[in-house]
Scaffold this motif. Sequence first.
Motif, PDB file in Angstrom:
ATOM      1  N   PRO A 128       4.901   4.791  63.358  1.00  0.00           N
ATOM      2  CA  PRO A 128       4.641   6.237  63.293  1.00  0.00           C
ATOM      3  C   PRO A 128       4.310   6.755  61.893  1.00  0.00           C
ATOM      4  CG  PRO A 128       6.504   5.820  64.740  1.00  0.00           C
ATOM      5  CD  PRO A 128       6.173   4.517  64.052  1.00  0.00           C
ATOM      6  N   GLN A 129       4.622   5.980  60.850  1.00  0.00           N
ATOM      7  CA  GLN A 129       4.282   6.372  59.479  1.00  0.00           C
ATOM      8  C   GLN A 129       2.921   5.828  59.039  1.00  0.00           C
ATOM      9  OE1 GLN A 129       7.565   4.999  60.202  1.00  0.00           O
ATOM     10  NE2 GLN A 129       7.990   7.158  60.618  1.00  0.00           N
ATOM     11  N   GLY A 130       2.213   5.157  59.948  1.00  0.00           N
ATOM     12  CA  GLY A 130       0.886   4.634  59.621  1.00  0.00           C
ATOM     13  C   GLY A 130       0.901   3.288  58.916  1.00  0.00           C
ATOM     14  N   LYS A 131       2.027   2.587  58.996  1.00  0.00           N
ATOM     15  CA  LYS A 131       2.138   1.274  58.354  1.00  0.00           C
ATOM     16  C   LYS A 131       2.092   0.170  59.402  1.00  0.00           C
ATOM     17  CE  LYS A 131       4.723   3.058  54.495  1.00  0.00           C
ATOM     18  NZ  LYS A 131       5.989   3.099  53.775  1.00  0.00           N
ATOM     19  N   LEU A 132       1.588  -0.993  58.991  1.00  0.00           N
ATOM     20  CA  LEU A 132       1.544  -2.137  59.896  1.00  0.00           C
ATOM     21  C   LEU A 132       2.965  -2.600  60.184  1.00  0.00           C
ATOM     22  CD1 LEU A 132      -0.148  -4.253  61.441  1.00  0.00           C
ATOM     23  CD2 LEU A 132       0.050  -5.698  59.415  1.00  0.00           C
ATOM     24  N   LEU A 133       3.308  -2.620  61.461  1.00  0.00           N
ATOM     25  CA  LEU A 133       4.608  -3.134  61.888  1.00  0.00           C
ATOM     26  C   LEU A 133       4.513  -4.631  62.140  1.00  0.00           C
ATOM     27  CD1 LEU A 133       7.544  -2.719  62.850  1.00  0.00           C
ATOM     28  CD2 LEU A 133       6.607  -2.230  65.113  1.00  0.00           C
ATOM     29  N   LYS A 134       3.480  -5.041  62.878  1.00  0.00           N
ATOM     30  CA  LYS A 134       3.329  -6.453  63.245  1.00  0.00           C
ATOM     31  C   LYS A 134       1.886  -6.704  63.647  1.00  0.00           C
ATOM     32  CE  LYS A 134       5.267  -9.944  66.381  1.00  0.00           C
ATOM     33  NZ  LYS A 134       5.991 -10.918  65.611  1.00  0.00           N
TER      34      LYS A 134
END
Length: 160
Positions: A128-134
């Motif tokens: 949700p913060q626009g960062k790659l999770l996986k």
Amino acid sequence: MTNNRIQPGDPFPAFSLPDGAGQTHNLSDYAGRYVVLYAYPKDDTPGCTREACDFRDSARLREMGVQILGISQDDAASHQRFSEKFSLPFPLLTDDGEFLASIGAYGEKNSYGKVTQGVKRSTFIIDPQGKLLKSWLAVKVDGHAEAVADAIAADMETSA
């Protein structure tokens, strides 16, 4: 195979890409939500159809409020036909290969000993913060939508 371009925790590259209906989608449109961006080689082919339908049919992803976005090099008309034929409830984005290459989802592929250039079946979960999770850079279709749902559910638990 690892993604040397984007690592988990890194901001996912912004995009502004059209879908099959001609609507433009930007990553910023989905701020505050989990986004699954899956890259696939070709509309209406057996593996790509199974993958799209698995994402379509995932009740867990729907219940979690995840935004699914497909992306390939097929044109808008092809995306529209594919989406209508299989009642896909999410946008299919079109790219000339430049954005796909920037995220590691386009390049040299080896299929049964034949080396070609093209879209690599890949999936990226953006938090949700626009960062790659996986990310998965060599997707095997069977069970993949469930693995994606598992990764999001685990992140939701640790973020709660």
